[in-house]
Design an enzyme around this catalytic site. Structure first.
Site, short mmCIF file in Angstrom:
data_model
loop_
_atom_site.label_atom_id
_atom_site.label_comp_id
_atom_site.label_asym_id
_atom_site.label_seq_id
_atom_site.Cartn_x
_atom_site.Cartn_y
_atom_site.Cartn_z
N SER A 128 0.83 -1.20 0.00
CA SER A 128 0.00 0.00 0.00
C SER A 128 0.86 1.25 0.00
O SER A 128 1.98 1.24 0.55
CB SER A 128 -0.89 0.00 1.24
OG SER A 128 -1.50 1.25 1.44
N TYR A 153 -2.25 -0.13 10.16
CA TYR A 153 -2.45 -0.72 8.84
C TYR A 153 -1.18 -0.61 8.01
O TYR A 153 -0.71 -1.59 7.42
CB TYR A 153 -3.62 -0.04 8.13
CG TYR A 153 -3.72 -0.39 6.67
CD1 TYR A 153 -4.10 -1.67 6.27
CD2 TYR A 153 -3.45 0.55 5.68
CE1 TYR A 153 -4.20 -2.00 4.93
CE2 TYR A 153 -3.55 0.22 4.33
CZ TYR A 153 -3.92 -1.05 3.97
OH TYR A 153 -4.00 -1.38 2.64
#
Length: 336
Positions: A128, A153
């Site tokens: 990501s 995350y």
């Protein structure tokens, strides 16, 4: 390429990838837990689009179930694995951090072990743009250091990259990590801002706009992401002979390991993104302007030079075109 396993096959990107692979005549096994992080009916609706194709097999399962994952790999004889399943969402990681350890860490380990023990030729996994964290040097490059995540995350995605590199180094497993930049489009995730904005605007409800709408994002249309995944699947990484431990390059390695950004390379201010959405919906948004939220970053922009050099591709879909397609799908799917 042989048989392909796609984890997260009922998810947003996974669904689009499986659909594309099947259109090319590939034999695909799709794995998904169908958890309730967001509307399960949307996930089931995606799967219905894939049903009936004799080259597709769906398996419902949990990544963290070691025995079930080992059986899946033993029976599947997969040549390529594309690992897209994960607990997503920066903001949700502030509320339910343990979900990220179970799915993104323990779950990724079972995938790595499956690939290691069952002669998988290439593992491609989703990272990501969140890994860039506190970095402010724009555009973000895979050759930059990414040791300062600002959300759990992001930290789990950075951990995935480290775990993947260790398996590439220890066992010679060819691994490619893909850092996705704010993916959007039809069949998207309801927890994403553009999706929730669309619902709220049509309902006449206010939308929360963080950082007064001054945040910039490298919005990337889902078809462009899928094209990038398809091309990197075909390019199995090998050792970089120029890599040096004296000057370690984070984007390459002495092991068969590569990292690529997949982003539009054209950041758009959030307020402009909302304007385009309003134009497509034919309705103005009621904006609730708020300060920056914890875990967010002010701007993202992808350096895609490595992707262009190695696989000859760069995302090109504009937000005008991409949001138009999304709104068309949204109106049809929800009947509005």
């Amino acid at each position: 390429m042989g048989k392909v396993l796609v984890t997260g096959a009922a998810g947003f990107i996974g669904f689009h990838l499986v659909k594309r692979l099947l259109a090319q005549g590939r034999e695909v096994t799709g794995l998904d837990s169908l958890n309730d992080y967001y509307d399960v009916n949307l996930k089931l609706a995606r799967l219905r689009q894939l049903e009936g194709n004799p080259r597709f097999r769906f398996v419902r399962g949990d990544l963290a179930d070691q025995e079930a994952m080992d059986r899946l790999f033993a029976d599947g004889e997969f040549q390529v694995v594309v690992h897209l399943a994960a607990q997503a969402g920066v903001r949700y990681s502030l509320k339910n951090p343990y979900a990220y350890a179970d799915s993104n860490l323990a779950g990724f380990l079972t995938v790595l072990e499956g690939c290691r023990h069952h002669q998988v030729r290439h593992l491609v996994f989703a990272s990501s743009s969140s890994v860039y964290g506190a970095n402010t040097r724009i555009p973000f490059s895979v050759h930059h250091n990414v040791d300062h995540p600002v959300s759990l995350y992001a930290a789990t995605k950075k951990a995935n990259e480290l775990m993947a590199h260790s398996y590439a180094s220890l066992y010679g497993l060819p691994v490619t990590g893909l850092r996705f930049f704010t993916v959007y489009g039809p069949w998207g995730r309801p927890d994403m801002a553009y999706y929730s904005f669309t619902r709220a605007i049509l309902a006449g409800e206010p939308i929360d706009v963080f950082n007064d709408g001054k945040m910039q994002r490298d919005f990337t249309y889902v078809d462009d992401v899928v094209e990038g995944v398809m091309r990197t699947m075909e390019r199995i990484p090998s050792s970089d002979p120029s890599w040096s431990g004296d000057r370690p390059d984070p984007g390459t390695s002495y092991a068969p390991y590569r990292i690529y950004n997949i982003g539009n390379n054209r950041p758009v201010e959030l307020m402009r993104f909302i304007e385009v959405l309003e134009e497509n919906l034919g309705k103005k948004a009621v904006k609730n302007l708020l300060p920056m939220q914890a875990g967010d970053v002010p701007a993202t922009c992808a350096d895609v030079d490595d992707l262009m050099r190695d696989v000859g591709f760069k995302p090109t879909t504009s937000i005008e075109e991409g949001l138009g397609r999304f709104v068309e799908w949204y109106r049809e799917y929800y009947g509005v």
